[in-house]
Design a protein around this motif. Structure first.
Motif, PDB file in Angstrom:
ATOM      1  N   ALA A  73       0.836  -1.198   0.000  1.00 18.75           N
ATOM      2  CA  ALA A  73       0.000   0.000   0.000  1.00 18.75           C
ATOM      3  C   ALA A  73       0.872   1.250   0.000  1.00 18.75           C
ATOM      4  O   ALA A  73       2.008   1.234   0.459  1.00 18.75           O
ATOM      5  N   GLY A  74       0.296   2.307  -0.492  1.00 17.87           N
ATOM      6  CA  GLY A  74       0.972   3.593  -0.435  1.00 17.87           C
ATOM      7  C   GLY A  74       1.895   3.803  -1.607  1.00 17.87           C
ATOM      8  O   GLY A  74       1.941   2.999  -2.538  1.00 17.87           O
ATOM      9  N   GLY A  75       2.611   4.899  -1.554  1.00 16.53           N
ATOM     10  CA  GLY A  75       3.448   5.299  -2.670  1.00 16.53           C
ATOM     11  C   GLY A  75       4.919   5.102  -2.396  1.00 16.53           C
ATOM     12  O   GLY A  75       5.326   4.494  -1.404  1.00 16.53           O
ATOM     13  N   THR A  77       7.129   7.246  -1.514  1.00 15.77           N
ATOM     14  CA  THR A  77       7.680   7.987  -0.371  1.00 15.77           C
ATOM     15  C   THR A  77       7.744   7.110   0.879  1.00 15.77           C
ATOM     16  O   THR A  77       8.713   7.173   1.639  1.00 15.77           O
ATOM     17  N   THR A  78       6.716   6.313   1.087  1.00 16.33           N
ATOM     18  CA  THR A  78       6.750   5.387   2.220  1.00 16.33           C
ATOM     19  C   THR A  78       7.897   4.393   2.074  1.00 16.33           C
ATOM     20  O   THR A  78       8.619   4.110   3.042  1.00 16.33           O
ATOM     21  N   ALA A  81      11.250   5.747   3.203  1.00 15.21           N
ATOM     22  CA  ALA A  81      11.516   5.676   4.645  1.00 15.21           C
ATOM     23  C   ALA A  81      11.868   4.251   5.057  1.00 15.21           C
ATOM     24  O   ALA A  81      12.767   4.027   5.883  1.00 15.21           O
ATOM     25  N   LEU A  82      11.186   3.290   4.466  1.00 12.98           N
ATOM     26  CA  LEU A  82      11.388   1.896   4.867  1.00 12.98           C
ATOM     27  C   LEU A  82      12.763   1.367   4.460  1.00 12.98           C
ATOM     28  O   LEU A  82      13.282   0.436   5.086  1.00 12.98           O
ATOM     29  N   LEU A  85      14.921   1.894   7.451  1.00 13.61           N
ATOM     30  CA  LEU A  85      14.489   1.087   8.597  1.00 13.61           C
ATOM     31  C   LEU A  85      14.824  -0.389   8.414  1.00 13.61           C
ATOM     32  O   LEU A  85      15.130  -1.086   9.384  1.00 13.61           O
ATOM     33  N   ARG A 108      15.033  13.195   2.668  1.00 11.43           N
ATOM     34  CA  ARG A 108      14.270  13.733   3.796  1.00 11.43           C
ATOM     35  C   ARG A 108      13.618  12.609   4.610  1.00 11.43           C
ATOM     36  O   ARG A 108      13.503  12.698   5.829  1.00 11.43           O
ATOM     37  N   GLN A 109      13.211  11.542   3.942  1.00  5.99           N
ATOM     38  CA  GLN A 109      12.535  10.461   4.660  1.00  5.99           C
ATOM     39  C   GLN A 109      13.479   9.673   5.568  1.00  5.99           C
ATOM     40  O   GLN A 109      13.028   9.035   6.527  1.00  5.99           O
ATOM     41  N   GLY A 202      -1.976   4.089  -5.674  1.00  5.86           N
ATOM     42  CA  GLY A 202      -2.404   3.420  -4.444  1.00  5.86           C
ATOM     43  C   GLY A 202      -1.711   2.104  -4.165  1.00  5.86           C
ATOM     44  O   GLY A 202      -2.075   1.401  -3.217  1.00  5.86           O
ATOM     45  N   PHE A 224       6.137  -2.380   9.061  1.00  6.16           N
ATOM     46  CA  PHE A 224       7.183  -1.687   8.318  1.00  6.16           C
ATOM     47  C   PHE A 224       8.310  -2.634   7.884  1.00  6.16           C
ATOM     48  O   PHE A 224       9.355  -2.176   7.418  1.00  6.16           O
TER      49      PHE A 224
ATOM     50  N   ALA B  73      -3.039   6.356   2.687  1.00  5.41           N
ATOM     51  CA  ALA B  73      -2.842   5.064   2.028  1.00  5.41           C
ATOM     52  C   ALA B  73      -2.686   3.969   3.078  1.00  5.41           C
ATOM     53  O   ALA B  73      -2.268   4.217   4.206  1.00  5.41           O
ATOM     54  N   GLY B  74      -2.999   2.767   2.646  1.00  2.00           N
ATOM     55  CA  GLY B  74      -2.768   1.627   3.509  1.00  2.00           C
ATOM     56  C   GLY B  74      -3.930   1.378   4.441  1.00  2.00           C
ATOM     57  O   GLY B  74      -4.977   2.027   4.365  1.00  2.00           O
ATOM     58  N   ALA B 221      10.100   9.397   9.975  1.00  2.65           N
ATOM     59  CA  ALA B 221      10.106  10.028   8.661  1.00  2.65           C
ATOM     60  C   ALA B 221       8.929  10.992   8.538  1.00  2.65           C
ATOM     61  O   ALA B 221       7.894  10.809   9.174  1.00  2.65           O
ATOM     62  N   ASP B 222       9.090  11.990   7.682  1.00  2.00           N
ATOM     63  CA  ASP B 222       8.020  12.950   7.459  1.00  2.00           C
ATOM     64  C   ASP B 222       6.747  12.252   6.976  1.00  2.00           C
ATOM     65  O   ASP B 222       5.637  12.636   7.354  1.00  2.00           O
ATOM     66  N   ILE B 223       6.901  11.225   6.169  1.00  2.00           N
ATOM     67  CA  ILE B 223       5.729  10.529   5.617  1.00  2.00           C
ATOM     68  C   ILE B 223       4.954   9.807   6.707  1.00  2.00           C
ATOM     69  O   ILE B 223       3.793   9.431   6.509  1.00  2.00           O
ATOM     70  N   ASN B 237       2.013  13.237  -0.229  1.00  2.00           N
ATOM     71  CA  ASN B 237       2.495  12.517  -1.416  1.00  2.00           C
ATOM     72  C   ASN B 237       1.262  12.119  -2.232  1.00  2.00           C
ATOM     73  O   ASN B 237       0.144  12.518  -1.898  1.00  2.00           O
ATOM     74  N   PRO B 240      -4.061   7.623  -2.591  1.00  2.00           N
ATOM     75  CA  PRO B 240      -4.778   6.629  -3.407  1.00  2.00           C
ATOM     76  C   PRO B 240      -6.077   7.246  -3.929  1.00  2.00           C
ATOM     77  O   PRO B 240      -7.130   7.091  -3.329  1.00  2.00           O
ATOM     78  N   ASN B 243      -9.376   5.214  -4.704  1.00  2.00           N
ATOM     79  CA  ASN B 243      -9.969   4.714  -3.474  1.00  2.00           C
ATOM     80  C   ASN B 243     -10.673   5.858  -2.730  1.00  2.00           C
ATOM     81  O   ASN B 243     -11.745   5.669  -2.168  1.00  2.00           O
TER      82      ASN B 243
END
Lengths: 361, 361
Positions: A73-75, A77-78, A81-82, A85, A108-109, A202, A224, B73-74, B221-223, B237, B240, B243
């Motif tokens: 899920a998500g774009g 940008t997520t 960050a991951l 991590l 930035r993330q 999405g 995550f 999202a998610g 993270a900012d996200i 960002n 979705p 959705n």
């Protein structure tokens, strides 16, 4: 109105046959009495759809078996960050090559998690070129090296995969995945938001060398953790099923059309048309990116008389050419030419550009 | 086949008028020459769709002005992790009231970030009841108190909002949001995956008291920062979009049908039908949840002769009643009765239950 040519940078145009199939199946998927968007992700029906999408994507991109393919899920940008991590120890150095807006976003993330080292930065040159590989200052102990394969806003694109030594190469392929053959084995990880070349908004795809999933990374929630998603076939929680389904239809369409080799040919033809029109305009239009790294996917361009920009946007829209306004960060105009944009769309744009120049040049 | 009655726990049935509108607009939304799924999230068209969905959701749920409404999202699991990151200092205590499977999941997501204190746990009682409020051991200095308003698997539901003192009350409303009137001001934060009562899978809603967004939380993270999403109207960002659009259509449908008061009436009627059939079956069917906290949304039930369960699932499916198999964690059968399930669907289930009992009782 009739279907227009949509040059949006993303969410972006989709293949009409894909939309027609989604339309036909909206109330009843495959005769089960319900829409795919209403079916449990744990049921046999959606499990089949999901597995077929993965198999087709692996075939389309020639993904080696020792890579996991995740649908998340998500774009993008997520995912940015991951990366830190999952693959960097707390405070470990990570190398970033910045060639535009999205490279900066990626940094930035991760700033809360790693020591960012900018190994190369196209910013001082206005992101009009990619710093030559021999000028990069890579760290000896980087967790990974990050590049943005194609910069959607600045319109620069790596035309070759850089050699970066021992650290795995991570690449944001959001806007150029599946646009031409890529040797996945050269990368530790490729990620992409799907809403440009792979289908709908999405959902994101992460392609990662499995051995990297053993890295400890840093403290984080299970949701995550890429290894947890991989172990559960991207069904650790409820995935964005409809988006996954539409991605599958789009990938299937790309295979049916001839795969990435065919799209590489079409994309070169489309970009050749538009850059050709810009370069032959005698300065009426201009693109400032070094020719060797000009993006085939996103072409930012400018009118020598900037007061005409709003008129170009309005008149092109009236002519059935949508979303040609440039990103606010750079202004001007922009044409995005993803896989679902037919060559006829690029030709229609070029014809309009000629016409507009004749009337206003 | 014709549209069936779909009792899936989520992704779940959607209102047929919503699906018909999405179908009609799939290739050309509002005459713009492109599908809504192809439009830029930054364009005027989608911005209007997004703003209207927020306005309608605020009206549907009577959200006070001092609450932000985020569209993210998610699913809910991601929000569970973000609660700790945004609202608790590193290692601060957070109180969790566990009344089923999802309460446990919520804890797992935050264990890396906070000191979890289980203030009450229905586990020893098999999650057949909600521990009485006067038995809860709330912490004096909790960052927040977390409850699961409705447990989808175990079928228990808070029928009142508990009073928890000074700490803000956070609630997972994934499976009961908009099913009846709720006083939002009693909560610091409400979150919900949309795929049960609000529409499609792939998007979550977070309703949060704005003053809480000023909490420092912990490095992230900012996200992952709710305040950043709130400051950018959930367009930090690419959201979705499709959705969000489908959620908007669903919320509009709920308003047109009479709002949460009307759905509270329908949901009570549906649950009354099914629980009534169970309780009147002389033990052929049974539900083990304490009547005072029986969920109106998800009714897990069991056959006294468990060897008949597979037959019930197969025969009900053949009769046009989908997804009645229970969750693997508890087995048996389960009927989910979200807002989009008409009373006629619950009646059809009850009729089938009677018929099945006559043939096999």
């Amino acid at each position: 109105m009739a279907r227009a040519y949509n040059f949006s940078a993303g969410p972006a145009t989709l293949p009409e046959p894909v939309l027609r199939q989604a339309q036909a199946e909206m109330l009843d998927w495959n005769g089960v009495g319900a829409s795919i968007v209403e079916l449990s992700h744990r049921g046999a029906e959606f499990m089949d759809v999901a597995a077929q999408a993965e198999a087709d994507l692996r075939r389309l991109l020639s993904v080696p078996d020792d890579y996991a393919v995740l649908f998340l899920a998500g774009g993008a940008t997520t995912q940015q960050a991951l990366l830190a991590l999952n693959f960097a120890a707390p405070g470990q150095v990570a190398d970033y090559v910045v060639t535009g807006h999205w490279g900066r976003t990626a940094i930035r993330q991760v700033e809360p998690y790693v020591r960012v080292h900018v190994a190369a930065d196209g910013g001082p040159g206005g992101f009009r070129d990619i710093p030559p590989r021999d000028t990069w200052s890579l760290s000896a102990d980087a967790a990974y090296v990050h590049i943005t394969a194609n910069e959607t806003i600045h319109g620069v694109e790596f035309r070759d995969t850089p050699e970066v030594g021992a650290a795995p190469l991570f690449a944001d392929f959001s806007s150029s995945i599946a646009s031409e053959p890529v040797d996945v084995s050269r990368y530790g990880l490729i990620y992409a938001g799907a809403q440009k070349n792979l289908g709908p908004v999405g959902i994101s795809v992460v392609i990662v060398r499995r051995e990297l999933l053993q890295r400890e990374g840093q403290p984080r929630a299970d949701i995550f953790t890429y290894a947890s998603h991989a172990a559960r076939d991207s069904m650790l929680n409820t995935p964005p099923t409809w988006n996954w389904y539409l991605l599958g239809l789009t990938v299937k369409w790309m295979l049916d059309e001839g795969g990435v080799e065919e799209f590489a040919r079409r994309n070169a033809a489309k970009a050749g048309l538009v850059y050709g029109a810009i370069d032959a305009s005698g300065g009426f239009y201009r693109n400032e990116v070094a020719p060797a790294v000009r993006s085939r996917m996103n072409i930012p361009f400018f009118l020598s008389d900037e007061t005409l920009t709003a008129r170009f946007v309005a008149e092109s829209k009236a002519a059935g050419l949508l979303a040609l306004k440039g990103h606010k960060a750079v202004g001007g105009l922009r044409a995005s030419l993803y896989n679902a944009m037919p060559v006829a769309g690029a030709q229609a744009l070029v014809d309009f550009m000629h016409d507009f120049q004749q009337r206003h040049g």
